[in-house]
Design a protein around this motif. Structure first.
Motif, mmCIF file in Angstrom:
data_model
loop_
_atom_site.group_PDB
_atom_site.id
_atom_site.type_symbol
_atom_site.label_atom_id
_atom_site.label_comp_id
_atom_site.label_asym_id
_atom_site.label_seq_id
_atom_site.Cartn_x
_atom_site.Cartn_y
_atom_site.Cartn_z
ATOM 1 N N GLU A 23 0.822 -1.191 0.023
ATOM 2 C CA GLU A 23 -0.105 -0.071 0.100
ATOM 3 C C GLU A 23 0.739 1.207 -0.133
ATOM 4 O O GLU A 23 0.631 2.400 -0.631
ATOM 5 N N VAL A 24 2.146 1.133 0.933
ATOM 6 C CA VAL A 24 2.894 2.424 0.713
ATOM 7 C C VAL A 24 3.444 2.551 -0.754
ATOM 8 O O VAL A 24 3.535 3.869 -1.286
ATOM 9 N N ASN A 25 3.669 1.420 -1.187
ATOM 10 C CA ASN A 25 4.212 1.503 -2.528
ATOM 11 C C ASN A 25 3.323 1.983 -3.776
ATOM 12 O O ASN A 25 3.655 2.890 -4.479
ATOM 13 N N ARG A 26 2.156 1.691 -3.388
ATOM 14 C CA ARG A 26 0.797 2.322 -4.546
ATOM 15 C C ARG A 26 0.905 3.940 -4.060
ATOM 16 O O ARG A 26 0.731 4.491 -5.043
ATOM 17 N N LEU A 27 1.109 4.196 -2.975
ATOM 18 C CA LEU A 27 0.839 5.618 -2.457
ATOM 19 C C LEU A 27 1.854 6.376 -3.205
ATOM 20 O O LEU A 27 1.636 7.441 -3.841
ATOM 21 N N CYS A 28 3.279 5.886 -3.140
ATOM 22 C CA CYS A 28 4.400 6.572 -3.568
ATOM 23 C C CYS A 28 4.339 6.667 -5.169
ATOM 24 O O CYS A 28 4.704 7.465 -5.893
ATOM 25 N N SER A 29 3.865 5.396 -5.761
ATOM 26 C CA SER A 29 3.550 5.499 -7.354
ATOM 27 C C SER A 29 2.838 6.678 -7.434
ATOM 28 O O SER A 29 2.912 7.179 -8.690
ATOM 29 N N PHE A 45 11.811 9.369 -6.370
ATOM 30 C CA PHE A 45 11.516 8.005 -5.738
ATOM 31 C C PHE A 45 12.564 6.982 -6.287
ATOM 32 O O PHE A 45 12.309 6.635 -7.354
ATOM 33 N N VAL A 46 13.578 6.743 -5.379
ATOM 34 C CA VAL A 46 14.433 5.776 -5.851
ATOM 35 C C VAL A 46 14.009 4.452 -6.426
ATOM 36 O O VAL A 46 14.498 3.912 -7.528
ATOM 37 N N ASN A 47 12.941 3.924 -5.943
ATOM 38 C CA ASN A 47 12.222 2.625 -6.433
ATOM 39 C C ASN A 47 11.007 2.927 -7.124
ATOM 40 O O ASN A 47 10.336 1.881 -7.482
ATOM 41 N N VAL A 48 10.681 3.978 -7.724
ATOM 42 C CA VAL A 48 9.401 4.090 -8.458
ATOM 43 C C VAL A 48 10.250 4.633 -9.747
ATOM 44 O O VAL A 48 10.645 3.920 -10.516
ATOM 45 N N ASN A 49 10.162 6.075 -9.873
ATOM 46 C CA ASN A 49 10.664 6.757 -11.154
ATOM 47 C C ASN A 49 12.132 6.489 -11.247
ATOM 48 O O ASN A 49 12.422 6.682 -12.478
ATOM 49 N N MET A 50 13.086 6.057 -10.361
ATOM 50 C CA MET A 50 14.249 5.985 -10.664
ATOM 51 C C MET A 50 14.679 4.493 -10.646
ATOM 52 O O MET A 50 15.740 4.118 -10.731
ATOM 53 N N ARG A 51 13.699 3.521 -10.474
ATOM 54 C CA ARG A 51 14.122 2.344 -10.658
ATOM 55 C C ARG A 51 14.846 1.578 -11.623
ATOM 56 O O ARG A 51 15.517 0.660 -11.297
ATOM 57 N N PRO A 52 14.672 2.019 -12.866
ATOM 58 C CA PRO A 52 15.454 1.198 -13.868
ATOM 59 C C PRO A 52 16.961 1.605 -13.654
ATOM 60 O O PRO A 52 17.751 0.761 -13.549
#
Lengths: 92, 412
Positions: B183-189, B199-206
């Protein structure tokens, strides 16, 4: 009253920039059809050739992952909020 | 220098420019970094790497960003320890522990965050953020402090105290979310779509996830430029697991390793094992679960890289191991008592999986096995609170001897 669908950034090109759109439909499948009518092509982004939700697409109805509900067959009601969210990795 | 060429979709192959994006617009597949391997081949050599800094940046040619474009916390090149005592217990002659709890914030997360932070600086971001199960929050907070960025870390509010404090100390903004990690992940997304935050693990994930490859590089280099026969890796999203495998294969493709014949074994705790479940069912389709595990850093019920992790297991004829919850703390103690390494719960999961595979005879005695210990035990002391059982004594010689006798008898 209708159903609000939150649109993620990768799909906003199709929705002319809208981050939230409203539809009226009685199931998630019907929501997808209604979206596609308003914004042609959006269904192909969400569903694969067999019509199932794509692997990397997460859909939540009022915060609940539809894979814990009935997937595309999940019933929707006026006032529901639907979020479409790309899969995101974190953790290990 | 960096030889990044583009981003491309892992599903449909469509190419994208190098930007803070992580999803294919057309099929929602995850974006991956593409490199100019021909150019890398011309410049890379064992010698060049060995002359580099004792950190992940010795592999800079294989990363999507350079050290000079940002900060260097001294992440990586952590010890690869020959685990003779534990090996003896398990009947393994060539067991190694990759001890990543010695990184600047005591977990492997510094590898991915070091890469993501420098890329975020390169893109001109002023805010660094993440969705975290704990270790990531600490790492992002530390890197944000060093890089003088505004830092926001989001985590489930039931996180271990050690991990919350381990992020708070760096002065970041803590956001405790009343929900699960998913749920945290979804919010951050959703936040990442509407704020110019890295967001290191969302828009910076690649870029971020490429940092995990360095674990594969280091292990191969530390073994004298050979791939292990077997890697045992903890999994939540499955990202670390697939990136270690990618790292080994890149070295082979660049001619730095002769061959890679490594069994890739994945470990998850029983209370959150959707990838193992799919493996056992013989499907690549991972069904999300609601996590209930003491290994909170592995509590991701909806593993984004589960599909690719399953492919890697199949490709390498590896295994997926489900670890009973009570064995997590037990195996944290086993590693500490045999090798002097105090790992967090995720490490307990790995050691339990290792023990299980050894007991079942799946690992042969002479295989070169590397178990990846990804974080420090002081972060999760809650689960081993009953470990302390002191000899209580008055401060005189006789009292101590009497007390020790009583204690010894009781422990028999």
């Amino acid at each position: 009253m209708s159903i609000d669908v939150r649109i993620p950034a990768p799909l906003r090109r199709i929705t002319n920039g809208a981050d939230k759109v409203s539809v009226e439909a009685e199931s998630l499948a019907a929501v997808v059809e209604a979206l596609n009518e308003a914004y042609p092509g959006i269904k192909d982004r969400l569903c694969d050739e067999s019509g199932s939700l794509r692997n990397f697409v997460n859909v939540y109805i009022n915060g609940e992952d539809v894979r814990f509900l009935d997937g595309l067959d999940t019933a929707t009601n006026s006032g529901d909020e639907i979020s479409i969210v790309p899969a995101v990795a974190g953790g290990y | 220098m960096s030889y990044i060429k583009c981003l491309y979709c892992r599903e449909c192959g469509r190419e994208y420019p190098v930007a803070p994006e992580h999803v294919c617009e057309f099929c929602f597949g995850p974006l991956e970094v593409g490199y100019d391997y021909e150019a890398i081949k011309k410049v890379i050599s064992k010698d060049k790497i060995q002359k580099g800094p004792l950190s992940i940046w010795r592999y800079e040619d294989l990363l999507p960003v350079t050290r000079d474009s940002g900060i260097d916390m001294g992440t990586g090149f952590t010890p690869l320890v020959k685990a003779e005592n534990l090996g003896k217990t398990l009947g393994l002659n060539n067991l190694y522990i990759k001890n990543d709890s010695t990184n600047p914030t005591f977990s492997f997360k510094d590898r991915v965050v070091s890469v993501a932070t420098n890329k975020a600086l390169e893109f001109g971001f002023e805010t660094l953020a993440c969705a975290s199960t704990g270790n990531l929050a600490g790492s992002v907070s530390a890197h944000g402090a060093k890089a003088k960025m505004d830092t926001k870390v989001f985590f489930p509010s039931d996180l271990e105290q050690g991990k919350i404090l381990g992020a708070a100390i760096y002065g970041s903004t803590l956001v405790a979310v009343d929900g699960t990690y998913d749920e945290v992940n979804r919010l951050c997304s959703e936040l990442a779509d509407n704020h110019r935050w890295a967001f290191v693990n969302v828009n910076m994930r690649p870029y971020y996830s490429e940092g995990s490859k360095t674990l594969g590089y280091e292990v191969a280099e530390q073994l004298g430029w050979r791939a292990p026969d077997r890697c045992i890796v903890p999994a939540a999203s499955g990202s670390l697991f697939t990136k270690i495998w990618k790292g080994l294969n890149e070295l082979k493709d660049l001619g730095l390793l002769e061959s890679v014949n490594t069994f890739m074994d994945l470990a998850q705790p029983d209370g959150c094992s959707p990838i193992v479940e799919a493996f056992e069912q013989g499907t690549y389709h991972v069904k999300p679960v609601k996590p209930e595990t003491i290994a909170k850093s592995l509590a991701i019920g909806n593993p984004a890289d589960g599909f690719y992790a399953l492919k890697t297991i199949a490709e390498t004829k590896g295994n997926a191991v489900r670890v009973p919850e009570p064995e997590v703390a037990e195996c944290m103690k086993l590693l500490a008592e045999t090798e002097g390494i105090f790992t967090e719960t995720a490490g307990g999961v790995v050691i339990s999986a290792l023990r299980s595979l050894a007991k079942r005879g799946i690992i042969s005695a002479d295989e070169v096995v590397v178990a990846f210990v990804t974080g420090n035990g002081l972060k999760t002391v809650e689960v081993i609170e009953d470990a302390a059982d002191p000899v209580f004594t008055n401060p005189d010689y006789k009292s101590f001897q009497d007390a020790l006798n009583v204690w010894n008898k009781r422990s028999l």
